[in-house]
Write a protein that holds these residues in place. Structure first.
Motif, short mmCIF file in Angstrom:
data_model
loop_
_atom_site.label_atom_id
_atom_site.label_comp_id
_atom_site.label_asym_id
_atom_site.label_seq_id
_atom_site.Cartn_x
_atom_site.Cartn_y
_atom_site.Cartn_z
N HIS A 552 100.39 143.07 49.83
CA HIS A 552 100.57 144.46 49.38
C HIS A 552 100.73 144.53 47.87
O HIS A 552 100.14 145.39 47.20
N GLN A 556 98.35 146.40 45.11
CA GLN A 556 98.91 147.35 44.15
C GLN A 556 98.66 146.89 42.71
O GLN A 556 98.36 147.69 41.83
N ASN A 559 95.25 147.76 41.54
CA ASN A 559 95.16 149.20 41.24
C ASN A 559 95.89 149.56 39.95
O ASN A 559 95.48 150.48 39.23
N ARG A 560 96.97 148.82 39.67
CA ARG A 560 97.78 149.12 38.47
C ARG A 560 97.34 148.32 37.25
O ARG A 560 98.01 148.35 36.22
#
Length: 808
Positions: A552, A556, A559-560
């Protein structure tokens, strides 16, 4: 002629007789039977008051009033008193007698009824006990005479049939029978059976009565006999709706199915015949193989009636049932009219699985139930129990574990590389393999164990009353059995399996928890080479949870934009110039600093996130290489390709898209592949390598020497350079074995017209020795660690202003 006195006659009577003087109420004569009855002698009786022996209120009243009331008799049941106080029950009769001489006497006759009274009391006790037994029985009992008239029934009968209070306080036989008829689903059959009982008093009969409220009553009917002759009929009703034991249900279903007089037909959702009972076969005059798979609609002549079966289908869809008359067409026999009840059977999700036709015979319904339960509880391919049956058995074991003190084991088994068999040889072949595996597993287990197929190539085993040692031994037997050569048709091959083991109660309190724990342990086996077994440990879940969390966080992070690339220069031995670099991922994870790829690449490959990560890496690295080129310093950039990325059908088009988006010339992009990736499917790999070569991309074999290193394959691959794994470079130049290996790799690479790059060069001695054997290029900490793009730009001779201008 001899004169016989009345005293002589009376003295020989069987009944006790006392002659009483009425005025004095004393006994003047007693026969021998009286003395025996009163347990005294005749002499004692003579002259004694009569009330000494018959001390009953009626006697007192009689003797006090006999003169006022005139001559009258007294006859009733009473008791007489013996000298020891014992009371003996008798039938007493007092009557006045007038003798020939005018004298009046009173004759008191006594008949001993002690035995009869005892028998009567015992009979009353027996009747009371029988009534109590009947009322305490959980079975409903109905007793009728030979004509079907109701003689008695017990409390359970009232409860089973929900008899209203009005019929109990004021019994009405006609209304009771009508109530029973109203309660059953098939009133006609119920009434016909009752008539058959009346015609055949000795008939013994067992059947199943289905009530309209859904309950099922098992009925046993037999004749009541007295001295070998029927005097009535006994009906016993048992509520079998909530039987807990599945095996009892199945036995009952089989018994009812075989003894049924009615026909039942089971079809698929499309109304194709699945099963028929013997009565149905007799009705049709055909064998099962002639009927199976055919459309049941065609059995009936009603199929020609406009809209008939459309109406039936409507009722089945909307209400789940249809009832009416249908005419059965039979080859070579007359048409038969059947009263048919047609119902829909759905699975737990509400989907139609089967339809069932009932034609008079209720027992066929039970056979259909047996068939449906078989489908619900077993795996259709192997015939093994499915998860539903496994759940019942494990639930039973958990329920009884506290009382017995015994634990058990759950094994989760997965076949290794079974997908390759299915993909290469087809699902039909794979099904045969699964059937063979199921047979082998069954031979490794006891009759008390449960083998279940979850689906695919996954099996779960419940080892009854088994501890750690027993589970360990069974798992090893299974691994040995699966490892034996498999012969399917003309093909022979070998297999292996991975097994995870969970123990109750320490590894789980329910089937789901135990299966999850065993699956986790099996997963660990898969990660550690497959083909063996492993017990669940509590920290496995922690590792698994950490992997989930890490996956996870990786997603993330992408995406960040938490990931960055560092570049490690690749240096030419002859010129000492940087000729290329390798792009290596780093993760700027908040709270963890700069995370190296070894901490997250494994999880990314396992979860499939590596594909998204690889595409980001390719876009970022080629864009950076294009900036260096625009600044006037071309530098080839190498990126690592994972097995999952390379296996993607669109891998080559994706590479082409990356080059198109960045504008980078193809020869400035190098793809690093491992030998293990290429060896998985040599033909497919060769096709992709040729396609990449056609794009102009350079290719290298990374970590060479640690995989298959097959020269047969190597000469077929289109590869520009070989990268010697750092494990061989680390001990140079001191280790002669590594010297020989590295020297051989360099010579072989040059012979195949490939450049050779040494990885992990950290010492000058390594550098000098590698240069001495003709190694072409190197990379390692001796020259530079992986560095950010700006720093490598400076190493390439580019200043910040030039790079900024190129970026603009």
């Amino acid at each position: 002629m001899t004169h016989i006195t009345w005293e002589a006659v009376v003295d020989n009577l069987l009944d006790a007789v006392l002659v009483v003087q009425p005025e004095t109420q004393t006994i003047t004569f007693a026969n021998r039977a009286a003395a025996k009855l009163l347990q005294t002698d005749v002499a004692t009786l003579a002259g004694s008051p009569v009330l000494t022996w018959t001390d009953d209120l009626q006697d007192h009243v009689y003797w006090e009033t006999w003169q006022q009331d005139g001559e009258h008799t007294l006859e009733s049941q009473t008791t007489v008193r013996c000298p020891d106080g014992q009371q003996v029950p008798v039938i007493r009769k007092i009557m006045p007698i007038k003798l020939s001489d005018g004298q009046r006497i009173m004759a008191l006759s006594l008949r001993d009824i002690a035995d009869a009274e005892s028998n009567r009391l015992r009979l009353e006790e027996l009747l009371a006990e029988l009534r109590s037994a009947l009322d305490s029985s959980s079975d409903g009992i109905l007793i009728t005479d030979l004509n079907g008239h109701i003689r008695a029934f017990n409390h359970s009968f009232v409860a089973h049939w929900d008899l209203p209070q009005a019929l109990l306080t004021k019994p009405d036989e006609t209304l009771i029978w009508q109530h029973l008829m109203d309660r059953v689903c098939d009133a006609n059959s119920f009434f016909a059976t009752r008539q058959e009982f009346e015609r055949n008093p000795l008939m013994e009969f067992d059947d199943l009565v289905i009530l309209k409220d859904g309950r099922m009553l098992e009925r046993h009917s037999c004749a009541q006999l007295a001295r070998g002759r029927p005097i009535g009929r006994l009906h016993v009703f048992r509520d079998v709706t909530s039987r807990a034991a599945a095996d009892a249900k199945l036995r009952l279903a089989a018994k009812v199915f075989e003894s049924s007089l009615d026909a039942i037909i089971v079809t698929t959702a499309d109304r194709c015949v699945v099963a028929c009972n013997p009565s149905a076969l007799r009705l049709t005059g055909q064998q099962m193989h002639e009927l199976e798979g055919g459309l049941v609609d065609n059995w009936f002549t009603d199929v020609a009636r406009a809209g008939m079966f459309a109406a039936i289908q409507d009722a089945l869809t909307q209400r789940g049932a249809w009832e009416g008359e249908l005419r059965l067409a039979r080859s070579g026999a007359a048409e038969v009219v059947l009263l048919v009840s047609w119902v829909v059977l759905r699975d737990e999700s509400g989907l139609v699985q089967h339809t069932v036709l009932f034609a008079k015979d209720l027992s066929e319904r039970m056979e259909s139930q047996q068939r449906i339960e078989q489908l619900a509880y077993t795996d259709p391919l192997t015939g093994l129990p499915n998860r539903l049956m496994l759940g019942e058995r494990v639930g039973h074991a958990i329920t009884h574990a506290p009382r017995s003190g015994n634990g058990f084991a759950v094994l989760f088994l997965d076949l290794d590389r079974f997908k390759s068999i299915n993909d290469s040889l087809g699902h039909m072949f794979g099904d045969l393999v699964l059937q063979e595996v199921a047979a082998r597993l069954g031979r490794c287990l006891r009759s008390s164990d449960t083998l279940c197929r979850l689906g695919g190539d996954e099996f779960v085993i419940h080892l009854h009353n088994a501890g750690r040692d027993a589970a360990d031994g069974t798992a090893q037997r299974i691994i040995d059995a699966i490892g034996q050569p498999v012969q399917v048709g003309e093909l022979q091959f070998s297999m292996s399996c991975s097994i995870g083991i969970a123990l109750y109660p320490q590894d789980g309190q329910s089937l789901d928890e135990l299966v999850r724990s065993a699956d986790t342990a099996m997963y660990q086996v898969k990660e550690r080479g497959k083909g063996h077994h492993r017990f669940y440990q509590a920290d496995m879940n922690a590792d698994l949870l950490e992997r989930v969390r890490l996956d996870h966080a990786i997603r993330q992070g992408l995406n960040r934009q938490e990931f960055v690339l560092h570049y490690q220069p690749r240096v030419d031995f002859k010129t000492g110039a940087i000729v290329g670099c390798e792009a290596l991922m780093r993760w700027q994870r908040p709270g963890h600093g700069l995370v190296p790829p070894g901490a997250f690449i494994g999880v990314a490959e396992e979860t499939g996130c590596i594909v998204q990560m690889g595409r980001w890496l390719a876009d970022t690295a080629t864009a950076q290489a294009m900036r260096w080129l625009s600044a006037g310093r071309p530098c080839q950039v190498a990126i690592n390709v994972s097995a999952l990325e390379f296996s993607q059908p669109d891998f080559v088009p994706q590479v082409a898209s990356v080059l198109q988006r960045s504008g980078l010339p193809a020869h400035l992009l190098e793809l690093e592949l491992t030998e293990s990736i290429l060896i998985r499917d040599v033909n497919e790999a060769q096709d992709k390598l040729h396609a990449l070569q056609a794009l102009g991309v350079h290719l290298s074999l990374d970590d060479f020497g640690t995989g298959y290193s097959s020269l047969t394959y190597l000469k077929r691959f289109v590869v520009h350079r070989i990268k010697i794994d750092q494990s061989f470079v680390r001990s140079l130049p001191d280790n002669t074995t590594d010297q020989a290996i590295v020297d051989a790799i360099v010579r072989m690479g040059h012979a195949l017209s490939m450049e050779v790059v040494a990885e992990g060069v950290e010492h000058t001695e390594q550098l000098e020795w590698l240069q001495s054997i003709g190694c072409d290029q190197y990379q390692g900490f001796l020259f530079s660690r992986p560095v950010p793009a700006d720093e490598l730009g400076r190493m390439l001779g580019l200043d910040t202003g030039t790079l900024d201008a190129a970026a603009a």
